[in-house]
Design a protein around this motif. Sequence first.
Motif, PDB file in Angstrom:
ATOM      1  N   CYS A 199      34.864 -13.274  46.299  1.00 22.59           N
ATOM      2  CA  CYS A 199      36.247 -12.808  46.285  1.00 22.59           C
ATOM      3  C   CYS A 199      36.488 -11.969  47.534  1.00 22.59           C
ATOM      4  CB  CYS A 199      36.493 -11.972  45.028  1.00 22.59           C
ATOM      5  SG  CYS A 199      38.062 -11.108  45.040  1.00 22.59           S
ATOM      6  N   CYS A 206      37.736  -8.027  46.285  1.00 22.00           N
ATOM      7  CA  CYS A 206      36.816  -7.008  45.740  1.00 22.00           C
ATOM      8  C   CYS A 206      35.361  -7.276  46.123  1.00 22.00           C
ATOM      9  CB  CYS A 206      36.961  -6.912  44.217  1.00 22.00           C
ATOM     10  SG  CYS A 206      36.285  -8.334  43.329  1.00 22.00           S
ATOM     11  N   CYS A 212      39.206 -14.727  40.720  1.00 24.27           N
ATOM     12  CA  CYS A 212      38.018 -13.875  40.636  1.00 24.27           C
ATOM     13  C   CYS A 212      37.840 -13.363  39.200  1.00 24.27           C
ATOM     14  CB  CYS A 212      38.196 -12.713  41.600  1.00 24.27           C
ATOM     15  SG  CYS A 212      37.007 -11.388  41.379  1.00 24.27           S
ATOM     16  N   CYS A 272      38.546  -9.175  39.455  1.00 28.17           N
ATOM     17  CA  CYS A 272      39.853  -8.566  39.736  1.00 28.17           C
ATOM     18  C   CYS A 272      40.997  -9.564  39.596  1.00 28.17           C
ATOM     19  CB  CYS A 272      39.863  -7.948  41.138  1.00 28.17           C
ATOM     20  SG  CYS A 272      39.874  -9.180  42.464  1.00 28.17           S
ATOM     21  N   SER A 328      41.966 -11.843  41.438  1.00 30.52           N
ATOM     22  CA  SER A 328      42.569 -12.270  42.689  1.00 30.52           C
ATOM     23  C   SER A 328      42.339 -13.772  42.884  1.00 30.52           C
ATOM     24  CB  SER A 328      41.931 -11.504  43.851  1.00 30.52           C
ATOM     25  OG  SER A 328      42.208 -12.162  45.076  1.00 30.52           O
TER      26      SER A 328
HETATM   27 ZN   LIG Z   1      37.828  -9.968  43.016  1.00 30.94          ZN
END
Ligand SMILES: [Zn+2]
Length: 159
Positions: free
Chosen positions: A104, A107, A123, A126, A128
């Motif tokens: 990712c 993070c 992810c 997080c 994302s």
């Molecule tokens: Zn992440």
Amino acid sequence: MARPRQCRRVSSMPESNYFKPRGIPLSMLETVILTVDEFEAVRLADLEGLYQEQAAEKMKVSRQTFGRIIESAHKKVAEALVKGRALKIEGGEFEMASVRKFRCSDCQHSWGLPYGTGRPGNCPTCKSENIGRAEMDKGKVRGTGIGQGACCRKAREKQ
Ligand SMILES: [Zn+2]
């Protein structure tokens, strides 16, 4: 003719590879060594609840061999719990199943997925969507010992 020793397929390395009773210095403890293939057998049979036939197939060994691995693993885990020993997971005869690694960008979390599963959408940490493939850390697998030994490499080259 003796059958060549099969390399045991392992799909994930332990998250933690050292356990000890709290409050006792390591120098006072005896350590039980659980091999990575024994750890994998415990994961498949006891955590995922697979039948021995299925678990043996995943590790590419015969059911009899799997039976021996899990029996040895149970004995070691029991010994550590009952006698208050430290438990270390390392070594053994195994090869890692191939995984695709993702990272990712937000993070920096990275994780692996076996081939044959879909590409992740985001992810797991997080959420994302800013993720991409990461290079495998070749030769940096923890706790291998004799694990990724010559027998495993040779077996792979032949395929
Ligand atoms: Zn992440």
